[in-house]
Design a protein around this motif. Sequence first.
Motif, PDB file in Angstrom:
ATOM      1  N   ILE A  55       8.291  -8.777  -1.089  1.00 32.41           N
ATOM      2  CA  ILE A  55       8.022  -7.551  -1.840  1.00 32.41           C
ATOM      3  C   ILE A  55       6.596  -7.069  -1.575  1.00 32.41           C
ATOM      4  N   ALA A  56       5.644  -7.981  -1.507  1.00 32.29           N
ATOM      5  CA  ALA A  56       4.262  -7.603  -1.204  1.00 32.29           C
ATOM      6  C   ALA A  56       4.163  -6.997   0.191  1.00 32.29           C
ATOM      7  N   PHE A 114       4.442  -0.861   3.233  1.00 34.90           N
ATOM      8  CA  PHE A 114       5.096   0.336   3.759  1.00 34.90           C
ATOM      9  C   PHE A 114       5.083   1.466   2.734  1.00 34.90           C
ATOM     10  N   VAL A 115       5.237   1.128   1.470  1.00 37.66           N
ATOM     11  CA  VAL A 115       5.194   2.145   0.425  1.00 37.66           C
ATOM     12  C   VAL A 115       3.788   2.741   0.339  1.00 37.66           C
ATOM     13  N   GLY A 146       0.610   9.512   4.683  1.00 37.98           N
ATOM     14  CA  GLY A 146       1.501  10.663   4.579  1.00 37.98           C
ATOM     15  C   GLY A 146       0.839  11.743   3.748  1.00 37.98           C
ATOM     16  N   PRO A 147       1.326  11.955   2.514  1.00 34.91           N
ATOM     17  CA  PRO A 147       0.807  13.075   1.726  1.00 34.91           C
ATOM     18  C   PRO A 147      -0.651  12.937   1.281  1.00 34.91           C
ATOM     19  N   LEU A 159      -4.283  -4.713  -0.587  1.00 32.68           N
ATOM     20  CA  LEU A 159      -4.496  -6.107  -0.984  1.00 32.68           C
ATOM     21  C   LEU A 159      -4.629  -6.253  -2.495  1.00 32.68           C
ATOM     22  N   THR A 160      -5.163  -5.244  -3.157  1.00 34.81           N
ATOM     23  CA  THR A 160      -5.201  -5.282  -4.618  1.00 34.81           C
ATOM     24  C   THR A 160      -3.782  -5.291  -5.167  1.00 34.81           C
ATOM     25  N   LEU A 161      -2.936  -4.411  -4.634  1.00 38.45           N
ATOM     26  CA  LEU A 161      -1.530  -4.369  -5.066  1.00 38.45           C
ATOM     27  C   LEU A 161      -0.808  -5.667  -4.719  1.00 38.45           C
TER      28      LEU A 161
END
Length: 135
Positions: free
Chosen positions: A13-14, A19-20, A27-28, A125-127
Motif C-alpha cells: 500500500i505504501a 503512484f497516487v 499531474g494537476p 516518505l511522510t505518507l
Amino acid sequence: MDFSSINWLAVVIAAVSAFVVGGLWYGPIFGKAWMAEMGYSEDDLKDANMVKIYGTAFVLEFIIALQLALFLNHGDTSPSIGQGAAYGFHIGFFFIALSMGVNALFSRTSLKLWFINGFYFVVLLTLMGVILTAM
C-alpha cells in the motif's frame, strides 16, 4: 534484517501510494511546471516506454517502502503514527531533498525543479511512514 515483522500489505500500500502522490504531484499540482522546467512537451511524453518507466518505478518504490518499514520496525518498540510521519519526513527532507538540492546546484538546474522533485519525496516518505505505522 528481520523480515518477520514486516507487514507486507502495508509495504504494498505504501508503494502504491507513491503512484497516487506522483499522479497528483506531477499531474494537476506541478505537472505543467515540471514539464516546463524539464523542457518537455506533451508530445515528448507520449513517446516514452511507460511500461518500463512505471514498472521500474514501482519496483524502486516498493524497495523504498520496504526499507522504511525495516527502519521503523528496528528496535524493541513499535513507533506511533506520529513517529512514522516524523521519520518519513526527516528521511525525505534531510536525506533525499537536500541531497537532490546539492545535485541541483552542481547540475545547475532550477530551484523550482529541485523543489518539485525533492519535495515529492518529502511528501511521499511522510505518507509512507504514516501508512507503515498505522497498519
